[in-house]
Design a protein around this motif. Structure first.
Motif, PDB file in Angstrom:
ATOM      1  N   MET A 128       0.824  -1.208   0.000  1.00  0.00           N
ATOM      2  CA  MET A 128       0.000   0.000   0.000  1.00  0.00           C
ATOM      3  C   MET A 128       0.858   1.258   0.000  1.00  0.00           C
ATOM      4  SD  MET A 128      -2.899   1.332  -0.287  1.00  0.00           S
ATOM      5  CE  MET A 128      -4.040  -0.020  -0.054  1.00  0.00           C
ATOM      6  N   GLU A 129       1.964   1.223   0.703  1.00  0.00           N
ATOM      7  CA  GLU A 129       2.866   2.375   0.706  1.00  0.00           C
ATOM      8  C   GLU A 129       3.420   2.631  -0.692  1.00  0.00           C
ATOM      9  OE1 GLU A 129       7.044   3.798   2.892  1.00  0.00           O
ATOM     10  OE2 GLU A 129       5.912   2.078   3.670  1.00  0.00           O
ATOM     11  N   GLU A 130       3.814   1.546  -1.377  1.00  0.00           N
ATOM     12  CA  GLU A 130       4.313   1.694  -2.740  1.00  0.00           C
ATOM     13  C   GLU A 130       3.208   2.175  -3.684  1.00  0.00           C
ATOM     14  OE1 GLU A 130       7.400   1.294  -4.021  1.00  0.00           O
ATOM     15  OE2 GLU A 130       8.126   1.076  -1.968  1.00  0.00           O
ATOM     16  N   LEU A 131       2.004   1.651  -3.502  1.00  0.00           N
ATOM     17  CA  LEU A 131       0.884   2.078  -4.340  1.00  0.00           C
ATOM     18  C   LEU A 131       0.619   3.563  -4.176  1.00  0.00           C
ATOM     19  CD1 LEU A 131      -1.626  -0.893  -3.938  1.00  0.00           C
ATOM     20  CD2 LEU A 131      -0.683  -0.041  -6.088  1.00  0.00           C
ATOM     21  N   THR A 132       0.732   4.061  -2.970  1.00  0.00           N
ATOM     22  CA  THR A 132       0.502   5.483  -2.713  1.00  0.00           C
ATOM     23  C   THR A 132       1.501   6.338  -3.499  1.00  0.00           C
ATOM     24  OG1 THR A 132      -0.370   5.011  -0.505  1.00  0.00           O
ATOM     25  CG2 THR A 132       0.385   7.266  -0.932  1.00  0.00           C
ATOM     26  N   GLU A 133       2.735   5.893  -3.550  1.00  0.00           N
ATOM     27  CA  GLU A 133       3.748   6.637  -4.299  1.00  0.00           C
ATOM     28  C   GLU A 133       3.412   6.659  -5.794  1.00  0.00           C
ATOM     29  OE1 GLU A 133       7.711   5.335  -3.614  1.00  0.00           O
ATOM     30  OE2 GLU A 133       7.547   5.438  -1.420  1.00  0.00           O
ATOM     31  N   TYR A 134       2.984   5.517  -6.317  1.00  0.00           N
ATOM     32  CA  TYR A 134       2.682   5.464  -7.745  1.00  0.00           C
ATOM     33  C   TYR A 134       1.389   6.193  -8.080  1.00  0.00           C
ATOM     34  CZ  TYR A 134       6.628   2.379  -8.331  1.00  0.00           C
ATOM     35  OH  TYR A 134       7.907   1.875  -8.353  1.00  0.00           O
ATOM     36  N   GLU A 135       0.461   6.232  -7.138  1.00  0.00           N
ATOM     37  CA  GLU A 135      -0.748   7.038  -7.334  1.00  0.00           C
ATOM     38  C   GLU A 135      -0.371   8.497  -7.570  1.00  0.00           C
ATOM     39  OE1 GLU A 135      -2.772   6.381  -3.717  1.00  0.00           O
ATOM     40  OE2 GLU A 135      -3.684   4.488  -4.312  1.00  0.00           O
ATOM     41  N   GLU A 136       0.521   9.005  -6.728  1.00  0.00           N
ATOM     42  CA  GLU A 136       0.936  10.400  -6.849  1.00  0.00           C
ATOM     43  C   GLU A 136       1.677  10.630  -8.165  1.00  0.00           C
ATOM     44  OE1 GLU A 136       3.215  11.219  -3.379  1.00  0.00           O
ATOM     45  OE2 GLU A 136       1.479  11.258  -2.030  1.00  0.00           O
ATOM     46  N   ALA A 137       2.552   9.681  -8.520  1.00  0.00           N
ATOM     47  CA  ALA A 137       3.334   9.845  -9.746  1.00  0.00           C
ATOM     48  C   ALA A 137       2.432   9.820 -10.979  1.00  0.00           C
ATOM     49  CB  ALA A 137       4.397   8.751  -9.835  1.00  0.00           C
ATOM     50  N   LEU A 138       1.464   8.891 -11.002  1.00  0.00           N
ATOM     51  CA  LEU A 138       0.556   8.814 -12.149  1.00  0.00           C
ATOM     52  C   LEU A 138      -0.332  10.047 -12.224  1.00  0.00           C
ATOM     53  CD1 LEU A 138      -0.418   5.040 -11.960  1.00  0.00           C
ATOM     54  CD2 LEU A 138       0.584   6.176 -13.953  1.00  0.00           C
ATOM     55  N   GLY A 139      -0.829  10.509 -11.073  1.00  0.00           N
ATOM     56  CA  GLY A 139      -1.636  11.719 -11.059  1.00  0.00           C
ATOM     57  C   GLY A 139      -0.858  12.906 -11.591  1.00  0.00           C
ATOM     58  N   ASP A 140       0.388  13.018 -11.173  1.00  0.00           N
ATOM     59  CA  ASP A 140       1.220  14.123 -11.636  1.00  0.00           C
ATOM     60  C   ASP A 140       1.500  14.016 -13.131  1.00  0.00           C
ATOM     61  OD1 ASP A 140       1.224  14.913  -9.020  1.00  0.00           O
ATOM     62  OD2 ASP A 140       3.298  14.340  -8.608  1.00  0.00           O
ATOM     63  N   PHE A 141       1.660  12.788 -13.620  1.00  0.00           N
ATOM     64  CA  PHE A 141       1.870  12.597 -15.057  1.00  0.00           C
ATOM     65  C   PHE A 141       0.679  13.112 -15.851  1.00  0.00           C
ATOM     66  CE2 PHE A 141       0.705   9.967 -18.718  1.00  0.00           C
ATOM     67  CZ  PHE A 141       1.781  10.198 -19.560  1.00  0.00           C
ATOM     68  N   PHE A 142      -0.521  12.721 -15.458  1.00  0.00           N
ATOM     69  CA  PHE A 142      -1.713  13.141 -16.196  1.00  0.00           C
ATOM     70  C   PHE A 142      -1.922  14.650 -16.081  1.00  0.00           C
ATOM     71  CE2 PHE A 142      -3.167   8.602 -15.546  1.00  0.00           C
ATOM     72  CZ  PHE A 142      -3.052   8.253 -16.879  1.00  0.00           C
ATOM     73  N   ALA A 143      -1.674  15.203 -14.906  1.00  0.00           N
ATOM     74  CA  ALA A 143      -1.822  16.651 -14.743  1.00  0.00           C
ATOM     75  C   ALA A 143      -0.842  17.393 -15.643  1.00  0.00           C
ATOM     76  CB  ALA A 143      -1.612  17.035 -13.282  1.00  0.00           C
ATOM     77  N   GLY A 144       0.389  16.894 -15.701  1.00  0.00           N
ATOM     78  CA  GLY A 144       1.392  17.544 -16.542  1.00  0.00           C
ATOM     79  C   GLY A 144       1.063  17.447 -18.014  1.00  0.00           C
ATOM     80  N   ALA A 145       0.550  16.288 -18.430  1.00  0.00           N
ATOM     81  CA  ALA A 145       0.218  16.098 -19.845  1.00  0.00           C
ATOM     82  C   ALA A 145      -0.941  16.977 -20.297  1.00  0.00           C
ATOM     83  CB  ALA A 145      -0.119  14.629 -20.106  1.00  0.00           C
ATOM     84  N   SER A 146      -1.756  17.431 -19.348  1.00  0.00           N
ATOM     85  CA  SER A 146      -2.930  18.241 -19.705  1.00  0.00           C
ATOM     86  C   SER A 146      -2.588  19.691 -20.008  1.00  0.00           C
ATOM     87  CB  SER A 146      -3.946  18.214 -18.563  1.00  0.00           C
ATOM     88  OG  SER A 146      -3.532  19.043 -17.486  1.00  0.00           O
ATOM     89  N   GLN A 147      -1.354  20.088 -19.746  1.00  0.00           N
ATOM     90  CA  GLN A 147      -0.924  21.473 -19.967  1.00  0.00           C
ATOM     91  C   GLN A 147      -1.820  22.456 -19.214  1.00  0.00           C
ATOM     92  OE1 GLN A 147      -0.586  22.138 -24.212  1.00  0.00           O
ATOM     93  NE2 GLN A 147       0.886  20.486 -24.491  1.00  0.00           N
ATOM     94  N   GLY A 148      -2.107  22.117 -17.973  1.00  0.00           N
ATOM     95  CA  GLY A 148      -2.861  23.011 -17.103  1.00  0.00           C
ATOM     96  C   GLY A 148      -4.362  22.828 -17.126  1.00  0.00           C
ATOM     97  N   ARG A 149      -4.879  21.935 -17.977  1.00  0.00           N
ATOM     98  CA  ARG A 149      -6.334  21.743 -18.055  1.00  0.00           C
ATOM     99  C   ARG A 149      -6.863  20.786 -16.982  1.00  0.00           C
ATOM    100  NH1 ARG A 149      -4.798  22.049 -23.575  1.00  0.00           N
ATOM    101  NH2 ARG A 149      -4.554  19.785 -23.717  1.00  0.00           N
ATOM    102  N   LEU A 150      -5.961  20.048 -16.313  1.00  0.00           N
ATOM    103  CA  LEU A 150      -6.342  19.115 -15.250  1.00  0.00           C
ATOM    104  C   LEU A 150      -5.452  19.392 -14.052  1.00  0.00           C
ATOM    105  CD1 LEU A 150      -7.979  16.554 -14.386  1.00  0.00           C
ATOM    106  CD2 LEU A 150      -6.068  15.196 -15.276  1.00  0.00           C
ATOM    107  N   SER A 151      -6.074  19.680 -12.901  1.00  0.00           N
ATOM    108  CA  SER A 151      -5.276  20.028 -11.725  1.00  0.00           C
ATOM    109  C   SER A 151      -4.596  18.788 -11.149  1.00  0.00           C
ATOM    110  CB  SER A 151      -6.164  20.663 -10.651  1.00  0.00           C
ATOM    111  OG  SER A 151      -6.995  19.682 -10.035  1.00  0.00           O
ATOM    112  N   GLN A 152      -3.489  19.018 -10.476  1.00  0.00           N
ATOM    113  CA  GLN A 152      -2.771  17.926  -9.831  1.00  0.00           C
ATOM    114  C   GLN A 152      -3.650  17.221  -8.808  1.00  0.00           C
ATOM    115  OE1 GLN A 152       0.271  18.662  -6.700  1.00  0.00           O
ATOM    116  NE2 GLN A 152       1.729  17.734  -8.138  1.00  0.00           N
ATOM    117  N   ALA A 153      -4.401  17.999  -8.030  1.00  0.00           N
ATOM    118  CA  ALA A 153      -5.253  17.420  -6.989  1.00  0.00           C
ATOM    119  C   ALA A 153      -6.321  16.517  -7.591  1.00  0.00           C
ATOM    120  CB  ALA A 153      -5.896  18.525  -6.161  1.00  0.00           C
ATOM    121  N   ALA A 154      -6.956  16.977  -8.672  1.00  0.00           N
ATOM    122  CA  ALA A 154      -8.013  16.183  -9.307  1.00  0.00           C
ATOM    123  C   ALA A 154      -7.443  14.907  -9.924  1.00  0.00           C
ATOM    124  CB  ALA A 154      -8.725  17.007 -10.371  1.00  0.00           C
TER     125      ALA A 154
END
Length: 413
Positions: A128-154
């Motif tokens: 679960m600890e490892e999953l939490t890290e990858y959750e954050e990394a994947l969320g940040d990836f999608f937020a970055g790919a959106s060029q500001g159209r998707l917030s990091q939190a969402a």
């Protein structure tokens, strides 16, 4: 507890995906798919990932080694397809970043299920600890790919919810609470499928994303979601029927829920009378598929179920042709449904014969085939019918079927 197998399979799962970025797809001499087509494929692959990951976790909890290996191969195929699609949508650099993160999150889901199987709370916490890290990394990836159209939190919240559905269903399954496990199984599929549309709506350029809000595209997406889920749940139910496992009743409840959801869609598109007629025919269709699986080695019973399906396929073909205003011939639709049924019967036969690799291959193709049927139906129904869908933003799947399905919450309607 299961020897070397559990250490090898996660590496296989990761390895399958790591091959994708280094092997560029062969480009055929044809028109490139429209971004909206790729977006629907993206949501389809995400939804498929959810059910394949859940099936993998459940098989590890059961200690079903042969099924685990076949399920792992199917999940590897899905992750490779997803990585390739991310490259098509957002470019090779994005695919190169996405691949390792997505692969590692699958490995940790696998480890989480292993910890449940071994009743190892320490290993469960580590996973679960490892999953939490990858959750954050994947969320940040999608937020970055959106060029500001998707917030990091969402973005992070969406990935956290996805992982929560998978770990929650695994917890319930390991505890023998199959009804709760299957509720989360369906919720996980629906959420992850809709997440694909949400991500596409924010990651694609605004002009391309706008196409996804057009009535026909919304109908293609939502019919595909329900029809593909039908295939997934029928396969789950037939597996339970073949082996007479304790989750059979809960699996039956899942497919009944999907049937009610499909009937609710028909109600929205064509009215209550059509919905009632559809639900009756579709319910008969499901019943005979289950009867075929339950027949086991009794060829006479299998033949009887297959014969009954032939008549039901014709009734469904006539019903759907009528709904399209005969823009698609009954024979064409009957043939499409027959192909679907034959694939599901082949899946049941392969599973009963413990040929799990073939069973998963057939299941994978059946899932994809449902989107071709959904597109045929949506285009034949036409934009005027499609416009009857409820409207909404990307966070609601652009309206989708959610508000409609709630009106069919009880089987007796």
């Amino acid at each position: 507890m299961h020897g070397q197998l559990w250490r090898v399979l996660p590496l296989l799962c990761a390895g399958l995906l790591f091959l994708a970025p280094s092997t560029p797809p062969v480009v055929a001499a044809q028109t490139a798919p429209a971004p909206a087509d790729l977006a629907i494929r993206f949501e389809a692959l995400l939804g498929q990932h959810s059910v394949l990951a859940a099936d993998l976790m459940r098989s590890r909890i059961r200690g079903d080694d042969d099924f685990v290996q076949a399920a792992n191969a199917a999940l590897g195929r899905n992750t490779t397809d997803m990585s390739t699609l991310v490259g098509q949508l957002f470019g090779k650099p994005a695919a190169d970043r996405f691949g390792p993160m997505w692969s590692e999150h699958i490995v940790e889901l696998f480890a989480y299920a292993g910890a449940l199987a071994g009743r190892d709370e320490t290993a469960k916490g580590n996973a679960m600890e490892e999953l939490t890290e990858y959750e954050e990394a994947l969320g940040d990836f999608f937020a970055g790919a959106s060029q500001g159209r998707l917030s990091q939190a969402a973005a992070r919240a969406a990935v956290v919810e996805h992982v929560g559905h998978l770990t929650g269903q695994a917890d319930a399954y390991a505890a023998g609470n199959y009804a709760a496990a299957d509720d989360l199984y369906r919720m996980g599929y629906q959420h992850t499928y809709d997440l694909g549309l949400t991500l596409a709506g924010t990651l694609l350029p605004p002009a391309d994303a706008a196409t996804l809000r057009e009535p026909l595209w919304r109908l293609r997406s939502q019919l595909g979601k329900l029809l593909a889920e039908h295939a997934v749940l029928i396969e789950d139910l037939t597996r339970a029927a073949v082996t007479n496992t304790p989750d059979f009743t809960a699996s039956g409840d899942m497919i009944n829920g999907n049937t009610r959801d499909l009937a609710a869609a028909m109600d929205t598109l064509f009215g209550a009378a059509a919905a009632k007629q559809f639900q009756s025919i579709w319910g008969d269709h499901v019943e005979q598929l289950v009867a075929y699986a339950q027949a086991g080695g009794d060829q006479a019973k299998k033949d009887a179920a297959a014969a009954a399906m032939t008549g039901i396929e014709q009734r469904l073909g006539e019903f759907l042709a009528g709904a399209t205003g005969k823009r698609v011939a009954p024979a064409e639709l009957t043939a499409a449904i027959r192909k679907h049924d034959m694939m599901l019967m082949r899946h049941a036969d392969a599973y009963a014969g413990k040929d799990y690799a073939t069973a998963h291959d057939v299941a994978y193709e059946t899932y994809q085939e449902m989107f071709d049927l959904a597109r045929t139906l949506a285009d034949a129904f036409g934009a005027n019918v499609a416009a009857r869908l409820p409207k909404g933003g990307a966070q609601t799947g652009y309206g989708g079927m959610a508000s409609v399905v709630s009106s069919f919450a009880t089987p007796g309607r």
